[in-house]
Design an enzyme around this catalytic site. Sequence first.
Site, PDB file in Angstrom:
ATOM      1  N   GLY A   7      13.097 -67.237   2.232  1.00  0.00           N
ATOM      2  CA  GLY A   7      13.356 -66.183   1.252  1.00  0.00           C
ATOM      3  C   GLY A   7      14.814 -66.095   0.885  1.00  0.00           C
ATOM      4  N   ARG A  15      17.601 -65.095  -2.976  1.00  0.00           N
ATOM      5  CA  ARG A  15      18.413 -63.962  -3.431  1.00  0.00           C
ATOM      6  C   ARG A  15      18.614 -62.984  -2.278  1.00  0.00           C
ATOM      7  NH1 ARG A  15      13.720 -60.646  -6.816  1.00  0.00           N
ATOM      8  NH2 ARG A  15      12.224 -60.678  -5.102  1.00  0.00           N
ATOM      9  N   ASN A  67      13.639 -64.540   7.003  1.00  0.00           N
ATOM     10  CA  ASN A  67      14.114 -63.444   6.166  1.00  0.00           C
ATOM     11  C   ASN A  67      13.119 -63.053   5.075  1.00  0.00           C
ATOM     12  OD1 ASN A  67      16.376 -61.899   4.524  1.00  0.00           O
ATOM     13  ND2 ASN A  67      15.521 -63.446   3.169  1.00  0.00           N
ATOM     14  N   SER A 123      14.128 -54.664  10.588  1.00  0.00           N
ATOM     15  CA  SER A 123      14.575 -53.556   9.744  1.00  0.00           C
ATOM     16  C   SER A 123      14.637 -52.298  10.589  1.00  0.00           C
ATOM     17  CB  SER A 123      13.593 -53.326   8.588  1.00  0.00           C
ATOM     18  OG  SER A 123      13.899 -52.108   7.918  1.00  0.00           O
ATOM     19  N   TYR A 154       4.996 -52.160   5.649  1.00  0.00           N
ATOM     20  CA  TYR A 154       6.334 -52.718   5.863  1.00  0.00           C
ATOM     21  C   TYR A 154       6.825 -52.396   7.268  1.00  0.00           C
ATOM     22  CZ  TYR A 154      11.258 -53.811   4.960  1.00  0.00           C
ATOM     23  OH  TYR A 154      12.521 -54.340   5.010  1.00  0.00           O
ATOM     24  N   LYS A 161       7.455 -54.947  10.449  1.00  0.00           N
ATOM     25  CA  LYS A 161       8.796 -55.109  11.030  1.00  0.00           C
ATOM     26  C   LYS A 161       8.811 -54.739  12.518  1.00  0.00           C
ATOM     27  CE  LYS A 161      11.032 -56.558   7.374  1.00  0.00           C
ATOM     28  NZ  LYS A 161      11.551 -57.947   7.310  1.00  0.00           N
TER      29      LYS A 161
END
Lengths: 261, 251
Positions: free
Chosen positions: A12, A15, A89, A142, A155, A159
Amino acid sequence: MLLKDRVAIVTGAGRGIGYGIAETFAREGAQVVIGELVEARGREAAEKLTAQGYRAQAIRLDVTQPESCRLLCEQVMAEHGRIDTLVNNAGLFILHKSEDMPEADWRIQIDVMLNGVFFMTQAVARAAMIPQRRGSVVNIASIGGMGGWPMRSAYNAAKAGVIVLTEVLATEWAQYNIRLNCVSPGVTRTEMMDVAIKQGVANVAKYSNRTPLGRVAEVSEIASAVLFLASERASYVTGENLRVDGGWVPWANLNAVGFPE
Amino acid sequence: MENRIVVITGAGQGLGLAFARRFAQAGAHVVIAELNPDTGRHAAESLRAEGFSAQFEPLDVRNPQQSAALVDRLAVQHGHIDVWVNNAGISRLAPAEQMPLSYWDDSIAVMLSGAFYCAQAVGRHMLARGAGVIVNIASVTGMAHHHDRAAYSVAKAGVIALTEALGIEWAGRGVRVVGVAPAVVLTEMVRATVAEGQGTLDVFERRTPMRRLGTPEEIAEAVFFLASDDASYITAETMRVDGGWIAYQLF
């Protein structure tokens, strides 16, 4: 140059934080392999790096497919003969009130950010790090993986899973001289954040006010922590989750307005 | 780190001296703040003999007047203190039901209160300048407990919370507060523990996924990173440098 002649895969990395990590690694002398789902994005990122005189390449990667992971490793091993570092990532977030969360949106987030981390790490371990008896993996977790953020069920669960997965693998593969650690970024200024702002679910002022340091992180501040953990300077660090969050998690936050606002 | 003033308590030997060497190698001027004048002076002299910049200052961290006076003295001498490492520590082990209260009091006094007194004294200086980093040396023992160590582990657990409390309070005012939690490192203090019959090295090695003890240099790298500008968004956080000790929770 901390990573001179090391071969580093960053998933990933087209960007955002991933690109920042790739650029930092390239600057430290690594041959960087950008694993990206969107081929054009990966290619453009690699070109931005090679234009600066760094060594970089892009390979299409879908972390949710073990075969895609295996093929990327096969190509890297054929071209370079080694894989020293992997940074998992690749990520995405799709916010929903949990009672409305569609099955597909739940599944894709778990698939990319939990399953994908396992599949890619397993592929790299099999193809390179276990036979080499050497390797360093950094998983981008995260601060969401440590607590309850409304609307982010998939999410945060993914994580949180990555954090403990990293501990399991660290204990299993220490015998192969493979270290695995997490970095848990706080809110970071990236394109993904801009998306959330446009979606109306993010507000930089709110994030800054929730952070004791009073601002969101810059990509470079996350990348420098990833670099440390990936490098030999962290030779005794494994199974750790390093928070890079400006004090967010341990703060009691008496300014809270609660949810729903 | 070049020309930064870095104070390390308990730096006459062991981990503290390794930290001093790491900062000195990067061009810092290190202040060996040490209770024992013999080891403190010797440490500073040997660093200078290696071409580094170092000075010895006597310091009993249990005495807040001493740390405040040291901060003032260094501020006058150098104009600024950039990094302060609270490393001074002692090991007073005994079964909890038999533990002499002096073991408890001394452990808290040196490792918890001492860390706070120093942090307050240097914190005032750093807040006034709007810049500075405090690094607290904790321990995995403050996270996973072993018998005979109630005083030591509670002091270290307290240090972890202190890092969080001060980190959030002083964030956004230019001062970061961070910590490092080593597991077992082969230092003089650990050798003494083993000599006392309080555990053998192979027990510690077997307990560690990496199957070896850490070196002082490996702990020093983490301290250096967290004190550096590369850690500018890290505060109120303690990094484990433990070879996987805490992560491993099975047999």
